[in-house]
Write an enzyme that holds these catalytic residues in place. Structure first.
Site, PDB file in Angstrom:
ATOM      1  N   LYS A 193       0.850  -1.195   0.000  1.00  0.00           N
ATOM      2  CA  LYS A 193       0.000   0.000   0.000  1.00  0.00           C
ATOM      3  C   LYS A 193       0.883   1.241   0.000  1.00  0.00           C
ATOM      4  O   LYS A 193       1.558   1.532   0.973  1.00  0.00           O
ATOM      5  CB  LYS A 193      -0.894   0.034   1.253  1.00  0.00           C
ATOM      6  CG  LYS A 193      -1.971   1.109   1.143  1.00  0.00           C
ATOM      7  CD  LYS A 193      -2.546   1.570   2.451  1.00  0.00           C
ATOM      8  CE  LYS A 193      -1.856   2.751   3.053  1.00  0.00           C
ATOM      9  NZ  LYS A 193      -1.856   3.994   2.248  1.00  0.00           N
ATOM     10  N   GLU A 268       9.996   0.981  10.483  1.00  0.00           N
ATOM     11  CA  GLU A 268      11.015   2.022  10.251  1.00  0.00           C
ATOM     12  C   GLU A 268      10.308   3.344  10.497  1.00  0.00           C
ATOM     13  O   GLU A 268       9.474   3.768   9.705  1.00  0.00           O
ATOM     14  CB  GLU A 268      11.534   1.953   8.806  1.00  0.00           C
ATOM     15  CG  GLU A 268      12.262   0.685   8.463  1.00  0.00           C
ATOM     16  CD  GLU A 268      13.569   0.519   9.221  1.00  0.00           C
ATOM     17  OE1 GLU A 268      14.030   1.476   9.880  1.00  0.00           O
ATOM     18  OE2 GLU A 268      14.124  -0.586   9.173  1.00  0.00           O
ATOM     19  N   CYS A 302      13.941  10.459   6.684  1.00  0.00           N
ATOM     20  CA  CYS A 302      13.885   9.985   8.075  1.00  0.00           C
ATOM     21  C   CYS A 302      15.219  10.140   8.790  1.00  0.00           C
ATOM     22  O   CYS A 302      15.257  10.366   9.985  1.00  0.00           O
ATOM     23  CB  CYS A 302      13.401   8.548   8.122  1.00  0.00           C
ATOM     24  SG  CYS A 302      14.302   7.504   7.001  1.00  0.00           S
ATOM     25  N   GLU A 400      10.038  15.505  15.802  1.00  0.00           N
ATOM     26  CA  GLU A 400      10.437  15.403  14.402  1.00  0.00           C
ATOM     27  C   GLU A 400       9.638  16.413  13.596  1.00  0.00           C
ATOM     28  O   GLU A 400       8.413  16.488  13.726  1.00  0.00           O
ATOM     29  CB  GLU A 400      10.157  13.996  13.877  1.00  0.00           C
ATOM     30  CG  GLU A 400      10.620  13.816  12.456  1.00  0.00           C
ATOM     31  CD  GLU A 400      10.325  12.427  11.907  1.00  0.00           C
ATOM     32  OE1 GLU A 400       9.200  11.946  12.110  1.00  0.00           O
ATOM     33  OE2 GLU A 400      11.217  11.830  11.281  1.00  0.00           O
TER      34      GLU A 400
HETATM   35  P1  TAP Z   1       2.377   8.045   8.191  1.00  0.00           P
HETATM   36  O1  TAP Z   1       1.257   8.989   8.372  1.00  0.00           O
HETATM   37  O2  TAP Z   1       2.759   7.203   9.320  1.00  0.00           O
HETATM   38  O3  TAP Z   1       1.997   7.172   6.902  1.00  0.00           O
HETATM   39  C1  TAP Z   1       2.807   6.157   6.416  1.00  0.00           C
HETATM   40  C2  TAP Z   1       1.967   5.121   5.710  1.00  0.00           C
HETATM   41  O4  TAP Z   1       1.081   4.516   6.645  1.00  0.00           O
HETATM   42  C3  TAP Z   1       1.074   5.668   4.611  1.00  0.00           C
HETATM   43  O5  TAP Z   1       0.952   4.706   3.584  1.00  0.00           O
HETATM   44  C4  TAP Z   1      -0.253   5.839   5.332  1.00  0.00           C
HETATM   45  O6  TAP Z   1      -1.363   5.830   4.460  1.00  0.00           O
HETATM   46  C5  TAP Z   1      -0.262   4.623   6.217  1.00  0.00           C
HETATM   47  N1  TAP Z   1      -1.115   4.710   7.390  1.00  0.00           N
HETATM   48  C6  TAP Z   1      -1.603   5.821   8.004  1.00  0.00           C
HETATM   49  N2  TAP Z   1      -2.351   5.471   9.064  1.00  0.00           N
HETATM   50  C7  TAP Z   1      -2.353   4.115   9.131  1.00  0.00           C
HETATM   51  C8  TAP Z   1      -2.946   3.167  10.007  1.00  0.00           C
HETATM   52  N3  TAP Z   1      -3.692   3.521  11.053  1.00  0.00           N
HETATM   53  N4  TAP Z   1      -2.726   1.848   9.778  1.00  0.00           N
HETATM   54  C9  TAP Z   1      -1.964   1.453   8.741  1.00  0.00           C
HETATM   55  N5  TAP Z   1      -1.397   2.316   7.873  1.00  0.00           N
HETATM   56  C10 TAP Z   1      -1.566   3.628   8.066  1.00  0.00           C
HETATM   57  O7  TAP Z   1       3.712   8.782   7.809  1.00  0.00           O
HETATM   58  P2  TAP Z   1       3.937   9.883   6.729  1.00  0.00           P
HETATM   59  O8  TAP Z   1       3.513  11.190   7.266  1.00  0.00           O
HETATM   60  O9  TAP Z   1       3.341   9.443   5.463  1.00  0.00           O
HETATM   61  O10 TAP Z   1       5.538   9.844   6.596  1.00  0.00           O
HETATM   62  C11 TAP Z   1       6.368  10.601   7.376  1.00  0.00           C
HETATM   63  C12 TAP Z   1       6.929   9.782   8.517  1.00  0.00           C
HETATM   64  O11 TAP Z   1       7.577   8.604   8.039  1.00  0.00           O
HETATM   65  C13 TAP Z   1       7.997  10.523   9.293  1.00  0.00           C
HETATM   66  O12 TAP Z   1       7.771  10.386  10.660  1.00  0.00           O
HETATM   67  C14 TAP Z   1       9.301   9.823   8.906  1.00  0.00           C
HETATM   68  O13 TAP Z   1      10.337   9.855   9.828  1.00  0.00           O
HETATM   69  C15 TAP Z   1       8.837   8.454   8.663  1.00  0.00           C
HETATM   70  N6  TAP Z   1       9.765   7.791   7.765  1.00  0.00           N
HETATM   71  C16 TAP Z   1      10.612   6.896   8.301  1.00  0.00           C
HETATM   72  C17 TAP Z   1      11.522   6.270   7.487  1.00  0.00           C
HETATM   73  C18 TAP Z   1      12.457   5.282   8.085  1.00  0.00           C
HETATM   74  S1  TAP Z   1      13.279   4.322   7.096  1.00  0.00           S
HETATM   75  N7  TAP Z   1      12.640   5.150   9.354  1.00  0.00           N
HETATM   76  C19 TAP Z   1      11.549   6.520   6.127  1.00  0.00           C
HETATM   77  C20 TAP Z   1      10.673   7.447   5.616  1.00  0.00           C
HETATM   78  C21 TAP Z   1       9.766   8.073   6.464  1.00  0.00           C
HETATM   79  P3  TAP Z   1      -1.966   7.218   3.908  1.00  0.00           P
HETATM   80  O14 TAP Z   1      -0.925   7.841   3.083  1.00  0.00           O
HETATM   81  O15 TAP Z   1      -3.133   6.792   3.128  1.00  0.00           O
HETATM   82  O16 TAP Z   1      -2.300   8.041   5.121  1.00  0.00           O
END
Ligand code: TAP
Length: 496
Positions: A193, A268, A302, A400
């Site tokens: 997804k 992650e 990240c 963050e």
């Molecule tokens: P999230 O809001 O956590 O979303 C990540 C993914 O999870 C998206 O596909 C999202 O879908 C889905 N998601 C949201 N709520 C969910 C739930 N209740 N159950 C299952 N899946 C769910 O993060 P973001 O804002 O997209 O990304 C930024 C964050 O990712 C930052 O905190 C960053 O540090 C972290 N990040 C970490 C890494 C590593 S390697 N540690 C790498 C990249 C990013 P939707 O898009 O449809 O909401």
């Protein structure tokens, strides 16, 4: 010419609704629903993407389960599977321009950056795990509990089954490759997804995977809301493994959702990675490195180096050096490779980042550079920002931000900076800048983070495990370690 025009091939592609891939069939959502996809550089709608219903998601899991049960993937020899993954890599390479354009359009990556960075790196990931297919091994053991009898004892690695892969928007193609390639190398079938904002490159990757010979049902791609479809995948009793990259907050929800069938979980999550500059460092390199560590991909990384600690005697010099770089950066659309920094992913994220900057200033941080939204044009831009003289009581230091915002503070002693670096709920990465080799390694040893760079920051490699301590996650991506996380370990004890 710096400005990249969209090629007719990609333009034609975007005229159609981006479809779901279930059991080898490209299809619209069961209820026909789709969502607008925006270009963060312009704020314009570029296409629409089908958003899966729960019934679609259940069908995707069922297809993956059926493909796993009938061994249409694991029944191939390891060498045959390796060839398929290698072909995926070759096809990514053959369509590199198109992939880079797609990554530019919805994720806001610079075209040339994606063409020379993300796209070949994603291909390399498939090659790396193609190599592992033939090298998944067990061990033999000797028994001590039953003397005088002959036994043959061995362990073997087996694929877990169906892996649900949930990824964020900040590097869609690479994030997808980092999960799909080891999962398939291990023999799992997958349902992935993408983040709602960024389905484009993954949809194209799915087409290339089918063309490369990945059997129907082994790769399924379903866009859809995180709290509905993402949650369903994390809860699903037929899913044996969930690998998630995203926020720490959602990571905790994944753990809750996964507990029904105690599925294996890799997380992650977020980071607030320290950059530590000692006074004996090559300051020119450290200043450029610190700026790159936070402003690359507009800080939406990240492992971004978002906390800068500088030893007293060189503090002013380093802060003014990084601030000078920030002030001189050209900020603009990802279509224009003459720019130094591109957009944030969405209007909402832009507002969140800006609010964090305002909160930092209200808490007493000193603005050394940036701090303003860039409102001409419809894109989601903010100036590269440096907040100096911050303290650990400020939210900009603890939380963050996931944007181009650096918080900086001085330190005097090595033990003090180690304590400050470790004073965070996160523990994803760190970098240490010094010419003293002993100090570098002693500090690397003392910093509690999954990945430590010395005199560099942010360099990844497929062979190097990637992941965090504390609330930055569970498990590791990349390397053999990632592949093992898609396997179960079986021990066999045979009396001869
Ligand atoms: P999230 O809001 O956590 O979303 C990540 C993914 O999870 C998206 O596909 C999202 O879908 C889905 N998601 C949201 N709520 C969910 C739930 N209740 N159950 C299952 N899946 C769910 O993060 P973001 O804002 O997209 O990304 C930024 C964050 O990712 C930052 O905190 C960053 O540090 C972290 N990040 C970490 C890494 C590593 S390697 N540690 C790498 C990249 C990013 P939707 O898009 O449809 O909401």
């Amino acid at each position: 010419m710096a400005e990249h025009a969209i090629t007719p091939r990609v333009a034609r592609r975007l005229e159609a609704v981006q479809r779901l891939l279930i059991d080898g069939q490209w299809q619209l959502a069961g209820d026909g629903r789709s969502e607008d996809i925006f270009n963060p550089s312009s704020g314009e709608i570029i296409t629409t993407a089908a958003t899966a219903t729960e019934e679609d998601a259940n069908r995707a899991v069922a297809a993956a389960r059926a493909s796993f049960n009938d061994h249409r993937w694991t029944g191939l020899t390891p060498a045959q599977r390796a060839k398929v993954l290698w072909r995926v890599a070759d096809l990514i390479g053959a369509h590199a321009e198109e992939m880079a354009e797609l990554e530019m359009l919805d994720a806001g990556k610079f075209y040339l950056g994606a063409l020379n960075g993300e796209v070949p790196f994603a291909a390399e990931c498939f090659r790396y795990y193609a190599g592992w297919c033939t090298k998944i091994e067990g061990t033999t053991k000797q028994l001590s509990t039953v003397p005088g009898q002959a036994f043959h004892i061995y362990t073997q690695r087996e694929p877990i089954g169906v892996a649900a892969l949930i990824i964020p928007w900040n590097g869609p193609l690479v994030q997808a490759a980092w999960k799909i390639a080891p999962a398939l190398a291990a023999g799992c079938s997958v349902v992935i997804k993408p983040a709602s904002q960024t389905p484009l490159s993954i949809t194209r990757l799915g087409e290339l995977m089918i063309e490369a010979g990945v059997p129907d049902g082994v790769i399924n791609i379903i866009s859809g809301g995180g709290s509905t479809i993402g949650r369903l995948l994390a809860e699903h009793p037929d899913v044996g493994k969930v690998s998630f990259t995203g926020s720490t907050e959602v990571g905790k929800q994944i753990i809750d959702a996964a507990k029904g069938n105690l599925k294996k979980v890799t997380l992650e999550l977020g980071g607030k990675s320290p950059v530590i500059v000692f006074d004996d460092a090559d300051l020119e390199g450290a200043i450029a490195g610190a700026a790159e560590a936070i402003f690359s991909s507009a800080g939406q990384v990240c492992v971004a180096g978002s906390r800068l600690y500088v030893q007293d005697s060189v503090y002013d010099e380093v802060i003014s050096g990084v601030a000078e770089i920030a002030k001189n950066m050209k900020v603009g659309p990802a279509t224009n490779s003459a720019m130094d920094m591109g957009p944030l992913i969405s209007r909402q994220h832009l507002q969140d980042v800006y609010r964090m900057v305002e909160a930092g200033l209200a808490e007493g941080a000193k603005l050394a550079a940036g701090g303003k939204l860039i409102t001409d044009g419809g894109g989601y831009f903010i100036e590269p920002t440096v907040l100096a003289d911050t303290t650990h009581r400020m939210s900009v230091v603890s939380d963050e931000i996931f944007g181009p915002v650096l918080v900086a503070m001085p330190f005097s002693r090595q033990e003090q900076v180690v304590a400050l670096a470790n004073d965070s709920e996160f523990g994803l990465a760190a970098s240490i800048w010094t010419r003293d080799i002993s100090k570098a390694h002693l500090t690397a040893d003392a910093v509690r983070a999954g990945l430590v760079w010395i005199n560099c920051h942010g360099i990844p490699d497929m062979a190097v495990p990637f992941g965090g301590y504390r609330q930055s996650g569970w498990g590791r991506e990349n390397g053999y370690e990632s592949l093992l996380q898609y396997t179960e370990l079986k021990s066999v004890i045979a009396r001869l």
